[in-house]
Structure formats: structure tokens, C-alpha cells
Scaffold this motif. Structure first.
Motif, PDB file in Angstrom:
ATOM      1  N   ARG A  84       9.315  -4.580  15.781  1.00  0.00           N
ATOM      2  CA  ARG A  84       9.243  -5.694  14.946  1.00  0.00           C
ATOM      3  C   ARG A  84       7.760  -5.932  14.362  1.00  0.00           C
ATOM      4  NH1 ARG A  84      11.076 -10.617  18.827  1.00  0.00           N
ATOM      5  NH2 ARG A  84       9.812 -11.523  17.299  1.00  0.00           N
ATOM      6  N   ALA A  85       7.047  -4.738  14.743  1.00  0.00           N
ATOM      7  CA  ALA A  85       5.540  -4.916  14.452  1.00  0.00           C
ATOM      8  C   ALA A  85       5.312  -4.563  12.907  1.00  0.00           C
ATOM      9  CB  ALA A  85       4.638  -4.293  15.446  1.00  0.00           C
ATOM     10  N   VAL A  86       4.523  -5.361  12.052  1.00  0.00           N
ATOM     11  CA  VAL A  86       4.266  -4.781  10.815  1.00  0.00           C
ATOM     12  C   VAL A  86       3.136  -3.662  10.649  1.00  0.00           C
ATOM     13  CG1 VAL A  86       2.750  -5.668   8.678  1.00  0.00           C
ATOM     14  CG2 VAL A  86       4.579  -7.089  10.028  1.00  0.00           C
ATOM     15  N   ARG A  87       3.113  -2.730  10.018  1.00  0.00           N
ATOM     16  CA  ARG A  87       2.374  -1.657   9.691  1.00  0.00           C
ATOM     17  C   ARG A  87       2.080  -1.538   8.318  1.00  0.00           C
ATOM     18  NH1 ARG A  87       3.636   2.960   9.966  1.00  0.00           N
ATOM     19  NH2 ARG A  87       6.046   3.012  10.355  1.00  0.00           N
ATOM     20  N   ARG A  88       0.816  -1.135   8.200  1.00  0.00           N
ATOM     21  CA  ARG A  88       0.250  -1.095   6.873  1.00  0.00           C
ATOM     22  C   ARG A  88      -0.139   0.530   6.413  1.00  0.00           C
ATOM     23  NH1 ARG A  88      -3.568  -5.368   7.251  1.00  0.00           N
ATOM     24  NH2 ARG A  88      -1.976  -5.657   8.894  1.00  0.00           N
ATOM     25  N   ASP A  89      -0.172   0.669   5.228  1.00  0.00           N
ATOM     26  CA  ASP A  89      -0.593   2.181   4.643  1.00  0.00           C
ATOM     27  C   ASP A  89      -1.959   2.350   5.299  1.00  0.00           C
ATOM     28  OD1 ASP A  89      -1.918   4.283   2.753  1.00  0.00           O
ATOM     29  OD2 ASP A  89       0.439   4.322   2.533  1.00  0.00           O
ATOM     30  N   GLU A  90      -1.655   3.864   5.930  1.00  0.00           N
ATOM     31  CA  GLU A  90      -3.037   4.345   6.588  1.00  0.00           C
ATOM     32  C   GLU A  90      -4.592   4.125   5.546  1.00  0.00           C
ATOM     33  OE1 GLU A  90      -2.898   8.014   8.633  1.00  0.00           O
ATOM     34  OE2 GLU A  90      -1.476   7.217   9.713  1.00  0.00           O
ATOM     35  N   SER A  91      -4.193   4.221   4.345  1.00  0.00           N
ATOM     36  CA  SER A  91      -5.236   4.084   3.242  1.00  0.00           C
ATOM     37  C   SER A  91      -5.875   2.731   3.464  1.00  0.00           C
ATOM     38  CB  SER A  91      -4.807   4.516   1.949  1.00  0.00           C
ATOM     39  OG  SER A  91      -4.121   3.514   1.502  1.00  0.00           O
ATOM     40  N   LEU A  92      -5.243   1.633   3.780  1.00  0.00           N
ATOM     41  CA  LEU A  92      -5.903   0.455   3.743  1.00  0.00           C
ATOM     42  C   LEU A  92      -6.772   0.001   5.097  1.00  0.00           C
ATOM     43  CD1 LEU A  92      -2.728  -1.457   2.731  1.00  0.00           C
ATOM     44  CD2 LEU A  92      -4.503  -0.892   1.332  1.00  0.00           C
ATOM     45  N   ALA A  93      -7.290  -0.936   4.983  1.00  0.00           N
ATOM     46  CA  ALA A  93      -8.313  -1.296   6.076  1.00  0.00           C
ATOM     47  C   ALA A  93      -7.545  -1.512   7.238  1.00  0.00           C
ATOM     48  CB  ALA A  93      -8.953  -2.710   5.539  1.00  0.00           C
ATOM     49  N   GLY A  94      -7.973  -0.950   8.383  1.00  0.00           N
ATOM     50  CA  GLY A  94      -7.241  -0.859   9.624  1.00  0.00           C
ATOM     51  C   GLY A  94      -6.018  -0.316   9.701  1.00  0.00           C
ATOM     52  N   LYS A  99      -6.861  -4.966  -4.577  1.00  0.00           N
ATOM     53  CA  LYS A  99      -6.516  -5.352  -5.814  1.00  0.00           C
ATOM     54  C   LYS A  99      -6.669  -6.984  -6.246  1.00  0.00           C
ATOM     55  CE  LYS A  99      -2.838  -1.781  -6.031  1.00  0.00           C
ATOM     56  NZ  LYS A  99      -1.560  -1.677  -6.370  1.00  0.00           N
ATOM     57  N   LEU A 100      -6.445  -7.766  -5.187  1.00  0.00           N
ATOM     58  CA  LEU A 100      -6.784  -9.226  -5.427  1.00  0.00           C
ATOM     59  C   LEU A 100      -6.736  -9.857  -3.961  1.00  0.00           C
ATOM     60  CD1 LEU A 100      -6.814 -11.579  -7.336  1.00  0.00           C
ATOM     61  CD2 LEU A 100      -4.176 -11.906  -6.927  1.00  0.00           C
ATOM     62  N   TYR A 101      -7.815 -10.440  -3.884  1.00  0.00           N
ATOM     63  CA  TYR A 101      -7.964 -11.550  -2.648  1.00  0.00           C
ATOM     64  C   TYR A 101      -7.290 -12.665  -2.782  1.00  0.00           C
ATOM     65  CZ  TYR A 101     -10.203 -13.400   1.611  1.00  0.00           C
ATOM     66  OH  TYR A 101     -10.383 -13.799   2.765  1.00  0.00           O
ATOM     67  N   THR A 102      -6.212 -13.043  -2.054  1.00  0.00           N
ATOM     68  CA  THR A 102      -5.291 -13.985  -2.306  1.00  0.00           C
ATOM     69  C   THR A 102      -5.501 -15.137  -1.433  1.00  0.00           C
ATOM     70  OG1 THR A 102      -3.446 -12.931  -0.833  1.00  0.00           O
ATOM     71  CG2 THR A 102      -3.795 -12.401  -3.122  1.00  0.00           C
ATOM     72  N   GLU A 134       3.797  -7.427  -7.432  1.00  0.00           N
ATOM     73  CA  GLU A 134       2.912  -6.554  -8.286  1.00  0.00           C
ATOM     74  C   GLU A 134       1.763  -5.836  -7.453  1.00  0.00           C
ATOM     75  OE1 GLU A 134       0.771  -9.999  -9.839  1.00  0.00           O
ATOM     76  OE2 GLU A 134       2.486 -10.404 -11.339  1.00  0.00           O
ATOM     77  N   GLY A 135       1.940  -5.726  -6.059  1.00  0.00           N
ATOM     78  CA  GLY A 135       1.216  -4.829  -5.183  1.00  0.00           C
ATOM     79  C   GLY A 135      -0.198  -5.345  -4.760  1.00  0.00           C
ATOM     80  N   ALA A 136      -0.547  -6.670  -4.941  1.00  0.00           N
ATOM     81  CA  ALA A 136      -1.536  -7.290  -4.753  1.00  0.00           C
ATOM     82  C   ALA A 136      -1.792  -7.158  -3.089  1.00  0.00           C
ATOM     83  CB  ALA A 136      -1.925  -8.737  -5.355  1.00  0.00           C
ATOM     84  N   THR A 137      -0.527  -7.625  -2.519  1.00  0.00           N
ATOM     85  CA  THR A 137      -0.287  -7.538  -1.085  1.00  0.00           C
ATOM     86  C   THR A 137       1.007  -6.568  -0.949  1.00  0.00           C
ATOM     87  OG1 THR A 137      -0.202  -8.443   1.197  1.00  0.00           O
ATOM     88  CG2 THR A 137       0.521  -9.674  -0.970  1.00  0.00           C
ATOM     89  N   PRO A 138       1.198  -5.578   0.015  1.00  0.00           N
ATOM     90  CA  PRO A 138       2.400  -4.934   0.164  1.00  0.00           C
ATOM     91  C   PRO A 138       3.334  -5.869   0.595  1.00  0.00           C
ATOM     92  CG  PRO A 138       0.580  -3.693   0.905  1.00  0.00           C
ATOM     93  CD  PRO A 138      -0.112  -4.874   0.509  1.00  0.00           C
ATOM     94  N   ALA A 139       3.013  -6.897   1.544  1.00  0.00           N
ATOM     95  CA  ALA A 139       3.839  -7.531   2.310  1.00  0.00           C
ATOM     96  C   ALA A 139       3.084  -8.961   2.624  1.00  0.00           C
ATOM     97  CB  ALA A 139       4.276  -7.079   3.532  1.00  0.00           C
TER      98      ALA A 139
END
Length: 384
Positions: free
Chosen positions: A230-240, A367-370, A34-39
Motif C-alpha cells: 500500500r506504500a506510495v513510491r516515486r520514480d527514482e529520478s525524483l527527490a528521494g 515542473k510546478l510547485y503546487t 499534466e504530470g506536475a505531480t505523478p500522484a
């Protein structure tokens, strides 16, 4: 004392309900879909039995990115701090330092009005009286003045060296010990003390004294370049997003927030604490040291964090100690639970009362704090 090593098993062997474990797994999978967390990666263990160990979602936000694997490397950010605190406590056990030694015994350049009263205990518990914003403002002014920095020492890292020498004169905000104010800089100082006292860079000391003995083969303060993929990356729009997972971050050995690891390795680290400092045949800390690290070391000291006021900050050496306070890791924790998280979403939580631990590494969005929801579901699985 149970010195067990983590092992795969069934929920029933761990005294947990299999149908509730299924609910937990499905809910995390839904959050990703649902996109609350990308991974997200997760591991839950009780009585030394791993009841779930999964990863969901893509490794990076790139089109066609591979899926997250169990051995994908997450930036620990501030979850690095319990690792650094453990290095300090090993040196205490080695007779190299005492927690009530003043910081300037090891770092004579650490000067300023009232700062001679700051000791290692204050740095470990975030009660030094320094504020992060004051430190960085002081460094900025030193840079503008063109202050000369001594030559790099053989065991120093260039990422840390210049910053340290420009920061040592930063002013106090409050007298040490009067209020808890979360301070990443304090843990950077602890890493520098490990370097000066042991004669080794922090990343080497931790690898020799913690990671190798425990078999934490996927934990690094400096990630080998061969493992960058092997390192996880997040979208640049997200925190950090612009920093966490970047090549620069993977090479940055910050004692405050530079380590990378997997949910399995951090679960091993947590099980070592549950076992009273031992894991399998490896003894990292004495049971007495572990007890001191995970109890409230600052009774009666208040804190303000993210707009919330805590009459009792309740903090140990490297760990957030639950006591009776409410924060962001679920309402169903026992008073003896201890944990630590990191920017971006990762957290390791240990429940000695229930012989339980979990490592949950989502990527936080707005979106949601899980994380709190995750913990409540985990403890609802217990059936004995």
C-alpha cells in the motif's frame, strides 16, 4: 470547545462553496494528468466536516501500477516531526521531563564544548546550534577511526543505534538559542530521549499513546511488511526516489522522518490539535500544552533557509508557525496558521482562525510547485 470527530458532509455544512471545492478537485486532478505531480492525495475539512477526500494517479511509477487509494501509505518524511514532538510533550505532562532540561541529563554521552547548554526546547525549535552537515562529517570521521560502539540495547533499533553513538560528540556551530537552523538530527535525539525516558521504542510509545487512542490505524514508524504493497513510491529520478517507499525506508523508525501515514490519519491528528488536544473520547494533550506547541517559542530568533532570510524564524514545538513570514504554503494563510511538511511533497496545515485543516500529499517534481496554490484555493472556498 468542539471535540468533534471528522465526518463526511457537504461543503455547505462546512461553510464552504461547493463550486469552489469542484475547482479545487479538478485542479489537483489536472496537475496529475499534466504530470506536475505523478500522484496526489488530499483531504480538506472545516468545522469537523470533510468536504473533499480524494486520491489521483498511480501508486507507483511501475507499468500497470494500481491507482492511488484513500488509504495509500505516504512517506511523511519530516512531517514525522510533529508526531515525535507530541510524544515529548506527553512525557512532559507525565512529569518525566521538562523542556528546559539539558539533553545530557538523558543522554550523558552527548558531550562537547558548550553542549551542556543545549536543552529539549532547543531541539524542538531547531535552535540547538548544531548543523546537520557537521554532525554527519563527525560521524564519518568516527567511522574512519574505527570507534567501538556499545552493544545494542533491547529497546534500541539497529538503524539508529550505531549512528547515535558515533554522533554524540559532534561540535557546536553557534551558541544554543541564537539562530534557527533546521536540524533533523535534533529530532532523532528527541526520539532517543523518548526511548530512554519511557523505556519503550519510539514506535511503540507513539502507537500506544497517540495512534491507537485516536484511531490512526494506518500510521506507523515501522510499517508492517504485510502493508508494504500500500506504500506510495516515486520514480527514482525524483527527490528521494531511491529511498522514500523502499523496503529499507518502510522499516526505518526515524524520529525525524521515518513515519508513514494516510491523509485521513494525519487529518485526525490535525483535528486533535484543532480540538485543543482531544478527539472524540480520547484526550492526548491538555489544551494548555497544545497552545504552547503551536505558538512562536523563539521570538526574535532569526533563520536562513533555502537562501531566504527570516528575521523572525517563528517556530513552535514541532510546528512551523506562520506569524507574519512568507514561505511555501500559500499567501492567504492567517497569522495563526501552523503546519509542517516533508521531503517529497507532503504537508499538513491547520488554520485555527478558520476552523480548517488540510492534508495534501503530492509527489513534488520540478515542473510546478503546487502546495502554495493548493492552500490558496482551499481558503477561497470559505463562504462565511
Amino acid at each position: 470547545m468542539n471535540y468533534s470527530m471528522l465526518r463526511e458532509g457537504t461543503p455547505e455544512q462546512a461553510g464552504m462553496r461547493p463550486e469552489r471545492i469542484n475547482v479545487l478537485q479538478n485542479r489537483v486532478k489536472e496537475w496529475v494528468e499534466e504530470g506536475a505531480t505523478p500522484a496526489a492525495a488530499m483531504l480538506v475539512a472545516r468545522k469537523g466536516v470533510i468536504v473533499t477526500h480524494n486520491g489521483y494517479g498511480p501508486l507507483t511509477p511501475d507499468v500497470g501500477a494500481p491507482l492511488l487509494e484513500k488509504d495509500s501509505l505516504f512517506p511523511l518524511a519530516s512531517l514525522t516531526k510533529p508526531l515525535t514532538a507530541t510524544c515529548i510533550m506527553i512525557l512532559v505532562e507525565d512529569g518525566k521531563l521538562d523542556l528546559f532540561d539539558p539533553v545530557n541529563r538523558f543522554i550523558p554521552e552527548f558531550t562537547g564544548d558548550g553542549k551542556a547548554a543545549i536543552n529539549l526546547h532547543h531541539l524542538l525549535t531547531h535552535t540547538s546550534g548544531l548543523r546537520q552537515e557537521d554532525v554527519y562529517e563527525f560521524v564519518k570521521k568516527q567511522e574512519q577511526k574505527g570507534v567501538l560502539v556499545p552493544e545494542l540495547e533491547p529497546t534500541s533499533h539497529p538503524n539508529e543505534h550505531t549512528f547515535f553513538y558515533l554522533s554524540y560528540g559532534a561540535p557546536l556551530w553557534k551558541p544554543p538559542g541564537t539562530e534557527m537552523r533546521y536540524l533533523g538530527y535534533g529530532y532523532k535525539l528527541l526520539g532517543e530521549i523518548v526511548r530512554r525516558v519511557s523505556g519503550q521504542p519510539l514506535h511503540q510509545f507513539a502507537a500506544e499513546r497517540i495512534f491507537a487512542p485516536l484511531g490512526m490505524k494506518d500510521t506507523f514508524y515501522i510499517v508492517p511488511e504485510a502493508l508494504f504493497g500500500r506504500a506510495v513510491r516515486r520514480d527514482e529520478s525524483l527527490a528521494g526516489g531511491r529511498w522514500l517507499g523502499s523496503p529499507e525506508a518502510l522499516r526505518d523508525p526515524s524520529a525525524s522522518g521515518g513515519a508513514y501515514s494516510t491523509v485521513m490519519d494525519m487529518a485526525i491528528f490535525g483535528q486533535m490539535f484543532l480540538n485543543g488536544g482531544r478527539y472524540g473520547n480520547a484526550r492526548i494533550l491538555s489544551p494548555i500544552t497544545v497552545r504552547e506547541m503551536v505558538k512562536n517559542q523563539i521570538p526574535g530568533v532569526p533563520a536562513t533557509s533555502n537562501g531566504s532570510v527570516f528575521r523572525e524564524a517563528s517556530w513552535g514545538y514541532g510546528w512551523n508557525v506562520r506569524s507574519m513570514k512568507q514561505d511555501d504554503s500559500g499567501c492567504l494563510r492567517s497569522a495563526h496558521a501552523y503546519d509542517h511538511g516533508g521531503a517529497g511533497g507532503v504537508r499538513l496545515l491547520i488554520e485555527p482562525e478558520y476552523d480548517l485543516l488540510w492534508a495534501y500529499f503530492p509527489i513534488v517534481t520540478d515542473k510546478l510547485y503546487t502546495r502554495n496554490l493548493f492552500h490558496n484555493m482551499v481558503v477561497s472556498c470559505i463562504d462565511d
